[in-house]
Write a protein that holds these residues in place. Structure first.
Motif, PDB file in Angstrom:
ATOM      1  N   LEU A  74      -5.021  20.373   8.276  1.00 24.58           N
ATOM      2  CA  LEU A  74      -5.165  19.408   9.360  1.00 24.58           C
ATOM      3  C   LEU A  74      -5.717  18.062   8.871  1.00 24.58           C
ATOM      4  N   PRO A  75      -6.773  18.029   8.031  1.00 26.73           N
ATOM      5  CA  PRO A  75      -7.201  16.726   7.482  1.00 26.73           C
ATOM      6  C   PRO A  75      -6.105  16.064   6.642  1.00 26.73           C
ATOM      7  N   TYR A  76      -5.332  16.870   5.916  1.00 29.27           N
ATOM      8  CA  TYR A  76      -4.228  16.354   5.094  1.00 29.27           C
ATOM      9  C   TYR A  76      -3.202  15.641   5.964  1.00 29.27           C
ATOM     10  N   VAL A  77      -2.810  16.284   7.056  1.00 32.57           N
ATOM     11  CA  VAL A  77      -1.820  15.711   7.970  1.00 32.57           C
ATOM     12  C   VAL A  77      -2.394  14.492   8.685  1.00 32.57           C
ATOM     13  N   THR A  78      -3.648  14.572   9.096  1.00 34.06           N
ATOM     14  CA  THR A  78      -4.263  13.485   9.853  1.00 34.06           C
ATOM     15  C   THR A  78      -4.336  12.198   9.042  1.00 34.06           C
ATOM     16  N   VAL A  79      -4.852  12.289   7.819  1.00 34.82           N
ATOM     17  CA  VAL A  79      -4.946  11.096   6.973  1.00 34.82           C
ATOM     18  C   VAL A  79      -3.549  10.586   6.626  1.00 34.82           C
ATOM     19  N   GLY A  80      -2.633  11.507   6.366  1.00 32.48           N
ATOM     20  CA  GLY A  80      -1.261  11.113   6.063  1.00 32.48           C
ATOM     21  C   GLY A  80      -0.629  10.362   7.216  1.00 32.48           C
ATOM     22  N   LEU A  81      -0.879  10.804   8.438  1.00 31.24           N
ATOM     23  CA  LEU A  81      -0.303  10.152   9.619  1.00 31.24           C
ATOM     24  C   LEU A  81      -0.922   8.774   9.846  1.00 31.24           C
ATOM     25  N   ILE A  82      -2.212   8.654   9.603  1.00 26.44           N
ATOM     26  CA  ILE A  82      -2.886   7.358   9.761  1.00 26.44           C
ATOM     27  C   ILE A  82      -2.294   6.336   8.791  1.00 26.44           C
ATOM     28  N   VAL A  83      -2.106   6.747   7.540  1.00 29.53           N
ATOM     29  CA  VAL A  83      -1.541   5.845   6.532  1.00 29.53           C
ATOM     30  C   VAL A  83      -0.075   5.551   6.848  1.00 29.53           C
ATOM     31  N   TRP A  84       0.657   6.583   7.283  1.00 26.03           N
ATOM     32  CA  TRP A  84       2.071   6.382   7.584  1.00 26.03           C
ATOM     33  C   TRP A  84       2.261   5.390   8.720  1.00 26.03           C
ATOM     34  N   ASN A  85       1.378   5.416   9.715  1.00 24.61           N
ATOM     35  CA  ASN A  85       1.488   4.478  10.836  1.00 24.61           C
ATOM     36  C   ASN A  85       1.427   3.027  10.354  1.00 24.61           C
ATOM     37  N   VAL A  86       0.608   2.776   9.337  1.00 28.35           N
ATOM     38  CA  VAL A  86       0.515   1.426   8.770  1.00 28.35           C
ATOM     39  C   VAL A  86       1.821   1.062   8.076  1.00 28.35           C
ATOM     40  N   ILE A  87       2.344   1.984   7.275  1.00 28.36           N
ATOM     41  CA  ILE A  87       3.599   1.741   6.551  1.00 28.36           C
ATOM     42  C   ILE A  87       4.747   1.507   7.532  1.00 28.36           C
ATOM     43  N   LEU A 161      -2.582  -1.370   0.051  1.00 27.23           N
ATOM     44  CA  LEU A 161      -1.640  -0.990   1.111  1.00 27.23           C
ATOM     45  C   LEU A 161      -1.344  -2.176   2.027  1.00 27.23           C
ATOM     46  N   PHE A 162      -2.396  -2.887   2.459  1.00 27.54           N
ATOM     47  CA  PHE A 162      -2.197  -4.009   3.367  1.00 27.54           C
ATOM     48  C   PHE A 162      -1.635  -5.232   2.651  1.00 27.54           C
ATOM     49  N   LEU A 163      -1.887  -5.344   1.359  1.00 27.60           N
ATOM     50  CA  LEU A 163      -1.264  -6.406   0.577  1.00 27.60           C
ATOM     51  C   LEU A 163       0.247  -6.204   0.540  1.00 27.60           C
ATOM     52  N   ASN A 164       0.666  -4.952   0.472  1.00 26.36           N
ATOM     53  CA  ASN A 164       2.090  -4.637   0.520  1.00 26.36           C
ATOM     54  C   ASN A 164       2.665  -4.848   1.914  1.00 26.36           C
ATOM     55  N   CYS A 165       1.850  -4.617   2.941  1.00 27.18           N
ATOM     56  CA  CYS A 165       2.303  -4.870   4.309  1.00 27.18           C
ATOM     57  C   CYS A 165       2.723  -6.328   4.473  1.00 27.18           C
ATOM     58  N   MET A 166       2.012  -7.218   3.788  1.00 29.30           N
ATOM     59  CA  MET A 166       2.308  -8.643   3.915  1.00 29.30           C
ATOM     60  C   MET A 166       3.667  -8.996   3.328  1.00 29.30           C
ATOM     61  N   TRP A 167       3.920  -8.552   2.087  1.00 29.23           N
ATOM     62  CA  TRP A 167       5.202  -8.940   1.491  1.00 29.23           C
ATOM     63  C   TRP A 167       6.379  -8.269   2.192  1.00 29.23           C
ATOM     64  N   VAL A 168       6.158  -7.042   2.666  1.00 30.64           N
ATOM     65  CA  VAL A 168       7.216  -6.346   3.411  1.00 30.64           C
ATOM     66  C   VAL A 168       7.547  -7.116   4.693  1.00 30.64           C
ATOM     67  N   SER A 169       6.513  -7.582   5.396  1.00 30.33           N
ATOM     68  CA  SER A 169       6.719  -8.328   6.635  1.00 30.33           C
ATOM     69  C   SER A 169       7.408  -9.664   6.378  1.00 30.33           C
ATOM     70  N   ILE A 170       7.015 -10.328   5.296  1.00 29.43           N
ATOM     71  CA  ILE A 170       7.632 -11.611   4.956  1.00 29.43           C
ATOM     72  C   ILE A 170       9.117 -11.418   4.641  1.00 29.43           C
TER      73      ILE A 170
END
Length: 275
Positions: A74-87, A161-170
């Motif tokens: 359950l912690p594995y899935v929870t953290v994975g889902l939190i990170v996936w939501n950002v991606i 992770l968020f640095l990558n969010c920027m270039w992906v969005s651009i």
């Protein structure tokens, strides 16, 4: 002949100007969340509740299907889902970032990067709210017993992770504005990536079924989102990390930013006409 607007100096100048207007995008990003949960008693914490319920339902279901201990799974899935939501948001919302802000782009004299900063800031706030679930997991499932000083690697991993969010969005934001078919294609692509990325399943289960040395078990390494997930999830859960995940993410980050800066140089002046 190259236009004065199509230079690297103008592209980098846009990033600097956009960052200097941080009062604007910080306010707009926070206003996005307040507007979404307007007149709600719990406000933005509905984000936390929704993610927590989704993670619990999927964690319990898949722990039974894959015969995994719930305390670990359950912690594995929870953290994975939190990170996936950002991606997922960086791809889908990033593709729509300029189209959604058509009015502001045409009427407000601000840098184009303001809308990127706004979107990434909004996703950072969502991520912060969802991390409350992680803190609950630490206490409820004894995850804190596995946490060590090595878990501090999660901090640079989240920043990366968020640095990558920027270039992906651009990148996707610019080309989705020009070619409107890209957005629905990305919607199907992210769904495929979610299935291929070990968010709801573990690589150890795959290796046990196919054999640790199986070439088919290593195919997951070809999915780039897997490496982003690993550099954040592993330290948060106190699990060992492989250096290759950091190397792969680092290479993708450099290549992605090179492409994003080139796109800003070449097409930033055309976005107001395309929207």
């Amino acid at each position: 002949m190259k236009s004065d607007s199509q230079t690297f100096a103008r592209a980098f100048g846009d990033f600097r100007t956009g960052f200097s207007q941080r009062e604007l995008w910080l306010s707009l990003g926070w206003q996005d969340i307040k507007q979404r949960y307007r007149r709600s008693v719990l406000g933005p914490f509905w984000i936390t509740i929704a993610t927590g319920l989704q993670a619990t339902a999927m964690g319990v279901l898949y722990s039974m299907l894959l015969d995994q201990p719930l305390r670990e799974f359950l912690p594995y899935v929870t953290v994975g889902l939190i990170v996936w939501n950002v991606i997922n948001a960086s791809i889908l919302e990033g593709a729509d970032v300029f189209i959604a802000n058509e009015g502001l782009i045409k009427q407000l004299p601000s840098a184009l990067s303001v809308h990127i900063y706004r979107m990434v800031w909004r996703q950072l706030l969502f991520f912060a709210h969802n991390m409350v679930i992680y803190l609950v997991m630490l206490a409820a499932f004894g995850v804190w017993e596995d946490v060590s000083w090595a878990s501090l690697l999660a901090i640079p991993a989240i920043l990366l992770l968020f640095l990558n969010c920027m270039w992906v969005s651009i990148f996707f934001g610019i080309f989705s504005t020009r070619y409107r078919d890209i957005a629905p294609i990305l919607g199907s692509t992210t769904l495929m990536l979610f299935v291929l990325t070990p968010v709801m399943w573990t690589t150890s289960t795959l290796e046990n079924q196919m054999g640790a040395g199986s070439d088919r078990a290593r195919l997951v390494e070809l999915v780039p989102t897997f490496h982003y997930l690993e550099i954040v999830r592993a330290p948060l859960l106190g699990e060992p990390q492989a250096l290759r995940h950091w190397v792969i993410v680092g290479v993708i980050t450099l290549a992605g930013w090179a492409v994003a800066i080139l796109a800003m140089k070449q097409f930033r002046s055309r976005v107001p006409y395309w929207v």
